[in-house]
Scaffold this active site. Structure first.
Site, PDB file in Angstrom:
ATOM      1  N   GLU A 268      13.533  -6.977  26.593  1.00 22.61           N
ATOM      2  CA  GLU A 268      14.432  -6.400  25.595  1.00 22.61           C
ATOM      3  C   GLU A 268      13.668  -5.952  24.356  1.00 22.61           C
ATOM      4  OE1 GLU A 268      18.592  -7.700  23.298  1.00 22.61           O
ATOM      5  OE2 GLU A 268      17.208  -9.239  24.019  1.00 22.61           O
ATOM      6  N   LYS A 343      24.061  -3.127  26.310  1.00 24.10           N
ATOM      7  CA  LYS A 343      24.314  -4.545  26.099  1.00 24.10           C
ATOM      8  C   LYS A 343      25.757  -4.686  25.626  1.00 24.10           C
ATOM      9  CE  LYS A 343      22.252  -8.589  23.822  1.00 24.10           C
ATOM     10  NZ  LYS A 343      21.133  -9.057  22.972  1.00 24.10           N
ATOM     11  N   CYS A 377      19.919  -9.846  27.969  1.00 25.06           N
ATOM     12  CA  CYS A 377      19.824 -11.092  27.210  1.00 25.06           C
ATOM     13  C   CYS A 377      21.148 -11.860  27.126  1.00 25.06           C
ATOM     14  CB  CYS A 377      19.268 -10.783  25.818  1.00 25.06           C
ATOM     15  SG  CYS A 377      18.631 -12.234  24.931  1.00 25.06           S
TER      16      CYS A 377
END
Length: 525
Positions: A268, A343, A377
């Site tokens: 990331e 995300k 994440c």
């Protein structure tokens, strides 16, 4: 800021058809301008009629740009006796083609000069190897040119020249490439192609042995049962400009491709070191400035995917859309297409310091190694997302992450391991290490990248296929057995997906959300 030419390729591998002849003629006339040019339409048609599976090409948006031609022969006939190219093609009649033979003979391979540098020759060789395995043939043989020898013909014999090429003391544009593709030299062929003055009319009989001989294999274009994935544990180092950053990216892609990896996963916000070049008094402003590089970086990743013949999950990059800032991971396929995954869940810190917004769609991406999912994440900590992807057929979940402390890392790791078990899939997590003392709110990194498996007897006892050394820049490479997932889902000790009581509960995506298609770029489901 550096401008990078975005790729506009859409590459695909397929068998040739008779109507492809105009493209073939154009390329052969360019490549063999001093050696007779293209074959006639009749000679080309003979190959298609006699052995259509052996005539392979790469096309770019409908135009043939490279091709490999072959026939089946009995290897012993060509290995024991010297022969010429004319003995193979027999005046364009291909009368040496023997459907009952035991080897592929490579008749020709060529690439449009405008597409050189994309390693298309390597793809064609790999396709030939897959064809050889599928047809259960014992080897591939062909007479290779040595076009560099003409310059040395007065100084050394062909045998001496070949030895120097093997020892990398001399570079030959054809022989060096063939040796790097696992072909070995059988014998020297005198007067192989008399008009080939660059090779002083010499050729080299090359051979590649099929170690799966007598075992059934899948033809090119099928899903690999044992895809190899690479995971990068990335050192956050200072980059003064985009060129320095891309140079480091290229290093890792090259390294992974050198081990024949099918997919590589980066972490990331891997370009965060360049934040130091922007206003550190205002992290949100700095991140928005960093997003100006994203289109160029994505284009560079797509070009790397094509050039190195590897699928790439780019980690994630900031992207500004309609004045909102998103944290976006890109999937760059080796056929030239790309797609993206936002995300969805933004941590309080990301929202406060950088002003990121969460995305609204979730996709299971179709690739040549099966369906994969990407959760950036924090998203892996929400089990509904991976369950939704599993229901769409996902077998590999890629998790680019950035964490600064061990407890933050453990949240990602433990949840990723849980996702592998409950969804009966592989999970690859890729993080960054080191420190960035001149970057506000991103000064410390903690990571231990890994590839996790389901937990059953057929898998590693600790359900870990591989893991990196904590806080050390390195790579992991893992071969994934997709057949084991099929067995697990049918006859495993426990069968999480099959045992789930869908009559009681299920994961639904709200219908008013914009769900995007799982194949291609920016299409709607």
């Amino acid at each position: 800021m550096t401008d990078i030419e975005p790729t506009d390729h859409k590459l695909s591998l397929r068998n040739l058809k008779k109507e492809d002849y105009p493209d073939i003629q154009r390329i052969m006339d360019l490549v063999y301008a001093g050696m007779g040019g293209a074959w006639t339409p009749e000679e080309f048609a003979v190959l298609i009629d006699q052995f259509p599976e052996g005539q392979i090409c790469i096309e770019d948006k409908g135009k043939v740009i490279a091709a490999a031609l072959a026939i089946i022969v009995t290897a012993e006939e060509f290995e024991k006796q010297r022969h010429t190219y004319e003995d193979v093609v027999t005046g364009g009649k291909m009368s040496r083609h023997d459907p009952e033979g035991d080897a592929l003979y490579g008749v020709d391979i060529f690439v449009d000069p405008e597409y050189r540098g994309l390693r298309l020759g390597r793809r064609l060789y790999d396709a030939r190897k897959e064809l050889c395995e599928t047809l259960n043939l014992k080897s591939i043989i062909f007479g290779g040119r040595i076009p560099g020898y003409g310059k040395y013909a007065k100084e050394m014999t062909p045998a001496q020249y070949i030895q120097k090429v093997k020892a990398t003391e001399i570079y030959d544009p054809v022989l060096t490439f063939q040796l790097s593709n696992d072909f070995h030299i059988k014998k020297i062929l005198k007067n192989y192609i008399p008009e080939d003055t660059q090779s002083d009319a010499y050729g080299v009989l090359m051979e590649w042995n099929n170690i799966y001989y007598e075992k059934k294999q899948i033809l090119f274009g099928g899903r690999k049962a044992y895809p190899r994935i690479g995971v990068v544990q990335w050192q956050m180092r200072s980059f003064n400009n985009l060129e320095e950053f891309l140079h480091q990216v290229d290093f890792f892609v090259d390294a992974m491709a050198g081990y024949n990896s099918d997919l590589i996963v980066f972490p990331e916000l891997l370009n965060a070191p360049m934040l130091k070049n922007f206003n550190q008094e205002n992290p949100a402003e700095a991140m928005r400035s960093l997003s100006e590089y994203t289109d160029d970086i994505r284009a560079a990743f797509v070009n790397l995917a094509i050039t190195y013949n590897i699928n790439i999950v780019t980690g994630s990059l900031p992207q500004l859309r309609d004045d909102d800032l998103y944290n976006v991971s890109f999937l760059c396929r080796r056929d030239g297409t790309w797609d993206s995954q936002d995300k969805l869940h933004i941590t309080p810190d990301e929202a406060q310091y950088w002003g990121f917004k969460g995305g609204h769609s979730l996709k299971a991406f179709q690739t040549d190694i099966g369906k994969i999912g990407i959760l950036v994440c924090y998203d892996v900590e929400f089990p509904e997302l991976s369950r939704y992807l599993a229901e769409k057929g996902m077998t590999l979940l890629c998790v680019p992450y950035w964490t600064d402390t061990k407890n933050a890392y453990l949240r990602v790791r433990r949840c990723a391991q849980a996702r592998a078990i409950e969804n009966e899939c592989y999970v690859a997590i890729s993080g960054s290490v080191g420190n960035l003392p001149k970057v506000e709110n991103m000064d410390i990194q903690y990571a231990q990248s890994a590839v996790f498996t389901p937990s059953d007897f057929a898998f590693p006892h600790d359900a870990i296929a591989a893991e990196a050394t904590p806080n050390t820049e390195m790579t992991l490479m893992v071969d994934l057995d997709r057949d084991l997932l099929k067995e697990l889902r049918q006859i495993g000790s426990v069968r999480n997906l099959k045992s789930r009581r869908s009559e009681l509960y299920e994961v639904l995506w709200k219908p008013d959300m914009n769900i995007e298609k799982n194949t291609g770029h920016k299409q709607n489901l």
